[in-house]
Design a protein around this motif. Structure first.
Motif, PDB file in Angstrom:
ATOM      1  N   ASP A 110      -3.026  -1.535   6.438  1.00  0.00           N
ATOM      2  CA  ASP A 110      -1.687  -1.106   6.020  1.00  0.00           C
ATOM      3  C   ASP A 110      -1.713   0.318   5.470  1.00  0.00           C
ATOM      4  O   ASP A 110      -0.803   1.123   5.728  1.00  0.00           O
ATOM      5  CB  ASP A 110      -1.134  -2.062   4.963  1.00  0.00           C
ATOM      6  CG  ASP A 110      -0.833  -3.439   5.524  1.00  0.00           C
ATOM      7  OD1 ASP A 110      -0.784  -3.581   6.759  1.00  0.00           O
ATOM      8  OD2 ASP A 110      -0.649  -4.380   4.728  1.00  0.00           O
ATOM      9  N   ALA A 111      -2.762   0.622   4.703  1.00  0.00           N
ATOM     10  CA  ALA A 111      -2.880   1.971   4.144  1.00  0.00           C
ATOM     11  C   ALA A 111      -3.031   3.011   5.256  1.00  0.00           C
ATOM     12  O   ALA A 111      -2.401   4.072   5.224  1.00  0.00           O
ATOM     13  CB  ALA A 111      -4.078   2.038   3.195  1.00  0.00           C
ATOM     14  N   TYR A 167       0.397   3.459   7.083  1.00  0.00           N
ATOM     15  CA  TYR A 167       1.444   4.136   6.321  1.00  0.00           C
ATOM     16  C   TYR A 167       1.084   5.575   5.948  1.00  0.00           C
ATOM     17  O   TYR A 167       1.976   6.421   5.799  1.00  0.00           O
ATOM     18  CB  TYR A 167       1.749   3.354   5.032  1.00  0.00           C
ATOM     19  CG  TYR A 167       2.848   2.328   5.177  1.00  0.00           C
ATOM     20  CD1 TYR A 167       4.187   2.714   5.235  1.00  0.00           C
ATOM     21  CD2 TYR A 167       2.563   0.970   5.253  1.00  0.00           C
ATOM     22  CE1 TYR A 167       5.209   1.784   5.363  1.00  0.00           C
ATOM     23  CE2 TYR A 167       3.570   0.025   5.377  1.00  0.00           C
ATOM     24  CZ  TYR A 167       4.889   0.436   5.430  1.00  0.00           C
ATOM     25  OH  TYR A 167       5.887  -0.492   5.563  1.00  0.00           O
ATOM     26  N   TYR A 168      -0.209   5.869   5.793  1.00  0.00           N
ATOM     27  CA  TYR A 168      -0.599   7.140   5.178  1.00  0.00           C
ATOM     28  C   TYR A 168      -0.031   8.388   5.867  1.00  0.00           C
ATOM     29  O   TYR A 168       0.563   9.252   5.189  1.00  0.00           O
ATOM     30  CB  TYR A 168      -2.123   7.239   5.073  1.00  0.00           C
ATOM     31  CG  TYR A 168      -2.577   8.480   4.366  1.00  0.00           C
ATOM     32  CD1 TYR A 168      -2.478   8.583   2.980  1.00  0.00           C
ATOM     33  CD2 TYR A 168      -3.072   9.576   5.082  1.00  0.00           C
ATOM     34  CE1 TYR A 168      -2.869   9.734   2.319  1.00  0.00           C
ATOM     35  CE2 TYR A 168      -3.465  10.733   4.424  1.00  0.00           C
ATOM     36  CZ  TYR A 168      -3.356  10.804   3.051  1.00  0.00           C
ATOM     37  OH  TYR A 168      -3.732  11.955   2.389  1.00  0.00           O
ATOM     38  N   MET A 192       0.664   4.184  -2.824  1.00  0.00           N
ATOM     39  CA  MET A 192       0.560   5.611  -2.520  1.00  0.00           C
ATOM     40  C   MET A 192       1.622   6.403  -3.279  1.00  0.00           C
ATOM     41  O   MET A 192       1.350   7.470  -3.842  1.00  0.00           O
ATOM     42  CB  MET A 192       0.717   5.849  -1.020  1.00  0.00           C
ATOM     43  CG  MET A 192      -0.412   5.322  -0.166  1.00  0.00           C
ATOM     44  SD  MET A 192       0.003   5.546   1.588  1.00  0.00           S
ATOM     45  CE  MET A 192      -1.151   4.406   2.342  1.00  0.00           C
ATOM     46  N   LEU A 245      -5.243  -4.797   3.657  1.00  0.00           N
ATOM     47  CA  LEU A 245      -4.780  -3.710   2.787  1.00  0.00           C
ATOM     48  C   LEU A 245      -5.211  -2.363   3.342  1.00  0.00           C
ATOM     49  O   LEU A 245      -4.451  -1.389   3.313  1.00  0.00           O
ATOM     50  CB  LEU A 245      -5.333  -3.910   1.371  1.00  0.00           C
ATOM     51  CG  LEU A 245      -4.822  -5.142   0.615  1.00  0.00           C
ATOM     52  CD1 LEU A 245      -5.521  -5.263  -0.733  1.00  0.00           C
ATOM     53  CD2 LEU A 245      -3.317  -5.082   0.418  1.00  0.00           C
ATOM     54  N   LEU A 246      -6.425  -2.303   3.866  1.00  0.00           N
ATOM     55  CA  LEU A 246      -6.920  -1.055   4.444  1.00  0.00           C
ATOM     56  C   LEU A 246      -6.119  -0.667   5.686  1.00  0.00           C
ATOM     57  O   LEU A 246      -5.721   0.497   5.848  1.00  0.00           O
ATOM     58  CB  LEU A 246      -8.399  -1.208   4.814  1.00  0.00           C
ATOM     59  CG  LEU A 246      -9.051   0.001   5.511  1.00  0.00           C
ATOM     60  CD1 LEU A 246      -9.010   1.229   4.597  1.00  0.00           C
ATOM     61  CD2 LEU A 246     -10.484  -0.322   5.924  1.00  0.00           C
ATOM     62  N   MET A 271       0.825  -1.211   0.000  1.00  0.00           N
ATOM     63  CA  MET A 271       0.000   0.000   0.000  1.00  0.00           C
ATOM     64  C   MET A 271       0.865   1.270   0.000  1.00  0.00           C
ATOM     65  O   MET A 271       0.498   2.275  -0.615  1.00  0.00           O
ATOM     66  CB  MET A 271      -0.938  -0.008   1.203  1.00  0.00           C
ATOM     67  CG  MET A 271      -1.965  -1.136   1.159  1.00  0.00           C
ATOM     68  SD  MET A 271      -2.848  -1.239  -0.414  1.00  0.00           S
ATOM     69  CE  MET A 271      -3.740   0.305  -0.432  1.00  0.00           C
ATOM     70  N   PHE A 272       2.022   1.223   0.671  1.00  0.00           N
ATOM     71  CA  PHE A 272       2.925   2.374   0.621  1.00  0.00           C
ATOM     72  C   PHE A 272       3.401   2.607  -0.807  1.00  0.00           C
ATOM     73  O   PHE A 272       3.442   3.750  -1.288  1.00  0.00           O
ATOM     74  CB  PHE A 272       4.120   2.144   1.538  1.00  0.00           C
ATOM     75  CG  PHE A 272       5.187   3.207   1.427  1.00  0.00           C
ATOM     76  CD1 PHE A 272       4.995   4.464   1.980  1.00  0.00           C
ATOM     77  CD2 PHE A 272       6.364   2.952   0.748  1.00  0.00           C
ATOM     78  CE1 PHE A 272       5.968   5.446   1.863  1.00  0.00           C
ATOM     79  CE2 PHE A 272       7.336   3.925   0.625  1.00  0.00           C
ATOM     80  CZ  PHE A 272       7.141   5.182   1.188  1.00  0.00           C
TER      81      PHE A 272
END
Length: 555
Positions: free
Chosen positions: A401-402, A405-406, A298, A398-399, A294-295
């Protein structure tokens, strides 16, 4: 944070020594050699069991044939691994032995198999029990594989052997040279096995499994999985290939758990063992160590920084298949204080959520092994036998991790944007500069070699190294240069070094370079390693990758 990073860097030399431990490397190399067998056997189990999920059951005649392929491959894993681990350890010992007094690795492999049978396999009426020839025999296999090469070392180093006249051919003399260590090793395990069983009433193989069972249980808990997957990420943050250090210590648990889960599900039960290879591949390390998928997404699609956008778009495909070195070294994540916390925490949170789904919500854990390069959401769904909750868990991870990291991504992206506005050199520019100045003069097309040249690129698993190998090959094709390049996992190269003109080591395995350089120099082969940024830059530019290889071979 800067103090924390400096503290982490001070620990790097110690951890590099750990990664160089020949016993851990032997386990890793032995497992790598057996991966094709594990995947082959899993294929048959998928065919045998997955149809039952959709209420179709194979006829007994077909089912028994499918299980036979599994039983005579995965069911013999202990035998296979004792041989491959013993060979790897022997090869490592031989690097420090006199060149004219080397241990016969084939003899060691054969004797290790015999000793494992003496130690862990019980005689039954009409033959022997096969129970401890497979995954249950792995701990016994480690004991045998670690000791037999050292028994050989004791005798070979001191030249304690049966000496024959000079007229006797070498291959016959070698047979007698192996006789004393062979006999001692077999006798030691024969006597030990008999005495141990008479004393305890158990075969050693069954006993050692019982002794380590509490460790298996502890490792499978919330704290245990946090330590294991947090450590992998921590090592990688320092630029050291984390799985190559941690996984050898838990390989026996991984394999025993996946086998146990399969048997539980086959008997209609609930598979609860968390620690397995698929857990590492498809839960903890979604997009590679640090759960970087996910990073990377982004960076590729919402970054404002030119550097992150370029690195993300170049890395998104390999990261999808769990090859994340381009983003680790290109962003970079390695030793980047801004990204420290999500890189360490994302794998831990992923496994904790998975464990909650298994323990509390009743989802089955992994029962099948798939190739580690399978995209994580697909591997998670298939590996758990198409568990219904897996279709919920995959997007949830996935959510998570997002979300982790966000905020850190936004901070780092903003920092780079400010640098770019101020005209300060960014990592992407540094990469380009590094490629243009690789430390050796570029080789012009007119200076291409007349004879065929071969380049070998090594990393921990053969995945990262394949990126540079393909770049060199592509550059050679574009320039019509007689250069071939292939990739391998470190350890697979030892018997074939002389087949190559140059051996290049990927940056995450840099701690192994002294050993590689010694091996290569002894056989007249050039060797090299690179920095992380330089390596990423070379993989992106086939022409520069070819120039890099040719320049090294010309010096």
């Amino acid at each position: 944070m800067e103090k924390l990073i400096k503290m982490v860097e001070t620990l790097k030399p110690m951890f590099e020594k750990v990664s160089n431990n020949i016993y851990l490397r032997a386990i890793r190399d032995g497992f790598v050699s057996c991966i094709p067998v594990i995947l082959f056997s899993s294929l048959f189990i998928l065919v045998a069991c997955v149809p039952e999920i959709f209420d179709y059951k194979w006829p007994e005649s077909i089912s028994s044939v499918l299980w036979q392929a599994y039983n005579y491959s995965m069911g013999m894993l202990g035998i296979l691994m004792v041989a491959t681990i013993a060979k790897s350890l022997t090869d490592s010992i031989n690097t420090k032995m006199p060149k004219l007094r080397q241990i016969n690795d084939v003899s060691v492999m054969i004797v290790s198999i015999i000793c494992l049978l003496l130690l862990a396999v019980a005689p039954v009426e009409g033959g022997i029990s096969t129970e401890f020839m497979g995954t249950k025999g792995l701990l016994s296999a480690f004991v045998v594989a670690f000791t037999v090469p050292n028994i050989y070392k004791f005798f070979v180093k001191r030249n304690i052997t049966i000496k024959l006249p000079d007229e006797v051919p070498h291959y016959i003399a070698q047979t007698f040279a192996d006789l004393i260590p062979l006999s001692v090793a077999v006798l030691v395990y024969w006597i030990f096995g008999i005495v141990f069983k008479e004393t305890t009433g158990m075969m050693f193989g069954a006993w050692v499994l019982e002794v380590f069972k509490p460790l298996f249980v502890a490792a499978d808990g919330y704290i245990g999985v946090a330590i294991i997957y947090g450590a992998m990420a921590m090592f990688w943050f320092m630029g050291i290939h984390g799985p190559s250090i941690v996984e050898p210590a838990v390989t026996a648990i991984y394999i025993a758990n996946i086998e146990a889960n399969l048997q539980i599900v086959s008997n209609g039960g609930h598979a609860v063992n968390i620690l397995t290879h698929p857990t590492s591949y498809f839960v903890a390390t979604i997009g590679g160590t640090g759960a970087t998928l996910m990073f990377c997404a982004m960076c590729a699609f919402i970054a404002k920084s030119k550097q992150l956008r370029a690195v993300g778009r170049a890395s998104i495909i390999p990261v999808t298949f769990a090859v994340n070195e381009p983003i680790l070294f290109g962003a970079p994540i390695v030793l980047n204080p801004v990204l420290f916390f999500p890189f360490i925490l994302a794998p831990i949170f992923n496994v904790w959520i998975f464990k909650f789904f298994v323990d509390t919500l009743g989802m089955n854990s992994f029962t099948y092994i798939l190739p580690w390069t399978t995209p994580a959401p697909i591997g998670l769904i298939i590996g758990t036998g198409f568990a219904k909750l897996a279709f919920v868990l995959a997007p949830l991870l996935l959510l998570v991790d997002a979300v982790l990291y966000y905020p850190f991504f936004r901070v780092y992206d903003a920092q780079l944007v400010e640098k770019e506005k101020a005209g300060i050199e960014t990592e992407e520019e540094t990469v380009t500069e590094a490629v243009e100045n690789v430390g050796a003069p570029a080789v012009a097309a007119a200076e291409l070699p007349q004879e065929e040249k071969r380049v070998l690129v090594l990393c921990a698993s053969g995945a990262t190294s394949s990126m540079l190998a393909k770049a060199i090959t592509k550059g050679a094709e574009e320039r019509h240069a007689p250069v071939e390049s292939i990739a391998m996992a470190y350890g697979q190269h030892k018997d074939i070094i002389t087949d190559f003109d140059l051996v290049v080591l990927a940056p995450q395995m840099a701690s192994m370079y002294d050993e590689l350089k010694t091996d290569c120099e002894a056989k007249g082969v050039k060797s090299a390693t690179t920095s992380g940024r330089e390596y990423v830059g070379l993989t992106r530019d086939p022409e520069k990758a070819l120039d890099f290889a040719l320049a090294l071979m010309a010096h």
